[in-house]
Write an enzyme that holds these catalytic residues in place. Structure first.
Site, PDB file in Angstrom:
ATOM      1  N   GLU A 166       0.794  -1.233   0.000  1.00 16.20           N
ATOM      2  CA  GLU A 166       0.000   0.000   0.000  1.00 16.20           C
ATOM      3  C   GLU A 166       0.831   1.291   0.000  1.00 16.20           C
ATOM      4  O   GLU A 166       0.649   2.165   0.835  1.00 16.20           O
ATOM      5  CB  GLU A 166      -0.972  -0.026   1.191  1.00 16.20           C
ATOM      6  N   GLU A 270      -6.288 -10.639  -1.380  1.00 17.18           N
ATOM      7  CA  GLU A 270      -7.062 -10.467  -0.139  1.00 17.18           C
ATOM      8  C   GLU A 270      -8.564 -10.432  -0.452  1.00 17.18           C
ATOM      9  O   GLU A 270      -9.310  -9.602   0.075  1.00 17.18           O
ATOM     10  CB  GLU A 270      -6.642  -9.179   0.590  1.00 17.18           C
TER      11      GLU A 270
HETATM   12  O1  9MR Z   1      -7.339  -8.361   8.469  1.00 16.59           O
HETATM   13  C1  9MR Z   1      -6.366  -7.561   9.136  1.00 16.59           C
HETATM   14  C2  9MR Z   1      -6.940  -7.105  10.484  1.00 16.59           C
HETATM   15  O2  9MR Z   1      -7.073  -8.217  11.349  1.00 16.59           O
HETATM   16  C3  9MR Z   1      -6.020  -6.077  11.111  1.00 16.59           C
HETATM   17  O3  9MR Z   1      -6.623  -5.565  12.279  1.00 16.59           O
HETATM   18  C4  9MR Z   1      -5.756  -4.964  10.116  1.00 16.59           C
HETATM   19  C5  9MR Z   1      -4.853  -3.943  10.767  1.00 16.59           C
HETATM   20  O4  9MR Z   1      -4.165  -3.156   9.961  1.00 16.59           O
HETATM   21  O5  9MR Z   1      -5.170  -5.485   8.938  1.00 16.59           O
HETATM   22  C6  9MR Z   1      -6.050  -6.349   8.272  1.00 16.59           C
HETATM   23  O6  9MR Z   1      -5.449  -6.812   7.068  1.00 16.59           O
HETATM   24  C7  9MR Z   1      -5.161  -5.822   6.080  1.00 16.59           C
HETATM   25  C8  9MR Z   1      -3.977  -6.313   5.289  1.00 16.59           C
HETATM   26  O7  9MR Z   1      -2.906  -6.613   6.146  1.00 16.59           O
HETATM   27  C9  9MR Z   1      -3.540  -5.292   4.259  1.00 16.59           C
HETATM   28  N1  9MR Z   1      -4.652  -4.910   3.388  1.00 16.59           N
HETATM   29  C10 9MR Z   1      -5.879  -4.550   4.059  1.00 16.59           C
HETATM   30  C11 9MR Z   1      -6.291  -5.629   5.051  1.00 16.59           C
HETATM   31  C12 9MR Z   1      -7.617  -5.312   5.665  1.00 16.59           C
HETATM   32  O8  9MR Z   1      -7.514  -4.151   6.433  1.00 16.59           O
END
Ligand code: 9MR
Length: 378
Positions: A166, A270
């Protein structure tokens, strides 16, 4: 080639134990493979993000589903900087090691997520011992040390790394993250270079959300070109694909075609499809928060049939595109196993009842699951 257990295709069937499926008689005309990994075997990996309860074995039902259905895993959180490298002098590999062991035990394609991100990175990373902002060189050293240590530990075991996550704004320009502000744009190139040095055989990905937007995609392609021009391999663009019912599979197809033309493969990294109403634009910015209101949680007591059907069609359309472009798409990973564990129950509004995946809250396959299996037969 693995034997492909077959299942008679019927929407709404509960998925029985795999041993039963393998023996179940079915007429050849209606037979499709019974699991996601078998349906798409030879085309692309079908992966899933796994959480801590699944990694430790506390969620045995979840583990059973993961092993039955998927041939690739991504750690939802345990390899992020805050968890794997919580203090300047301390790495904690406990859960990351277990995650990798789980994948090895089940012969899965193991993804590392992620090495460099603006979120879930502790504030100390960007400060020196006196609490002052790091200099460019000191922060580069810190990033190098982190990547060398983490990638080096799992060399030959983690096959694919989300190296930078990102880094782009929605208009395709570079996000002004602490990485970018202190180091400059070239932190991305350095991260890829060091990941490659630490494991030259690992597949390296640039990963971002909203790749359905033409402007952001353009930024991703420019970034990939810069990394390649610096002589560093970037094999894959990860399109996170946090999608909404309202989108179109044509957007995903445009992304796949453009990335392919730019000389990179595509991983859908994802995937989930939000069915809940939203008052924000459908991106996956983890910083977004919206106040809870009853009308934002309309399906607390179950998903109406018409919405279930829309979700099924949206998944069918998407997988038709992934299947059509299986020469370019090398993996499709779901962001969670069942609806119960999805991050979308708590983002950007906390405490909602969300339905974004192929398995319901009891781990039963939804109609969308059968529609996805069917896509591999077209
Ligand atoms: O699914 C993840 C969630 O459990 C965490 O709290 C969050 C914190 O930043 O990150 C989520 O995963 C993210 C992923 O690492 C990167 N792309 C977006 C995802 C959803 O937020």
């Amino acid at each position: 080639m693995r034997a492909r257990p077959l299942i008679a295709l019927a929407f709404g069937l509960a998925l029985p134990a795999l041993s039963t499926l393998a023996q179940a008689p079915a007429s050849p005309a209606t037979q499709v493979p019974a699991t996601l990994k078998d349906a798409f075997h030879g085309a692309f990996y079908v992966g899933v993000a796994v959480n801590s309860a699944q990694i430790t074995g506390a969620d045995a039902q979840g583990d059973e589903l993961i092993v039955q259905q998927f041939d690739s895993i991504t750690p939802e959180n345990v390899m992020k900087w805050a968890l794997i490298h919580p203090r300047p002098d301390a790495y904690d590999f406990t859960l990351a090691d277990k995650y990798v062991e789980f994948g090895q035990q089940h012969h899965m394609f193991i993804v590392g997520h992620n090495l460099c991100w603006h979120s879930q990175t502790p504030a100390w990373v960007f400060k020196d011992e006196k609490g002052n902002p790091m200099t460019r060189d000191a922060l580069l050293d810190r990033l190098h040390d982190h990547i060398k240590t983490v990638v080096g530990r799992y060399k030959g075991k983690v096959q694919s790394w989300d190296v930078v996550n990102e880094a782009l704004n929605e208009d395709g320009t570079m996000r002004q993250s602490p990485w970018e502000k202190i180091i400059g744009d070239d932190y991305v190139i350095k991260a890829f270079q060091w990941a490659h040095e630490a494991d030259p055989d690992a597949q390296l990905n640039y990963n971002d959300y909203n790749m359905e937007s033409a402007a952001k995609r353009k930024g991703a392609i420019e970034l990939v070109k810069k990394i390649k021009a610096a002589g560093v391999p970037v094999a894959v663009v990860g399109s996170q694909a946090h999608l909404h019912l309202s989108g179109s599979a044509a957007d995903e197809e445009a992304a796949i075609e453009e990335f392919s033309a730019a000389g990179v493969k595509v991983a859908i990294t994802e995937l989930d499809i939000d069915v809940l109403p939203s008052t924000w634009n459908h991106t996956a910015d983890v910083g977004a928060k919206v106040e809870e209101k009853p009308n934002l949680n309309p399906y607390a007591n179950g998903l109406p049939d018409d919405v279930q059907q829309q979700l099924t069609k949206r998944y069918a359309d998407l997988f038709a595109v992934f299947w059509k472009h299986r020469d370019v798409v090398n993996r499709v990973t779901f962001w969670g196993t069942t609806d119960k564990g999805s991050w979308l129950n708590n983002w950007p509004v906390r405490g909602r009842t969300s339905y974004p995946l192929l398995f319901d809250r009891d781990g039963k396959p939804k109609p969308a699951f059968y529609a996805v299996l069917k896509a591999a037969q077209q």
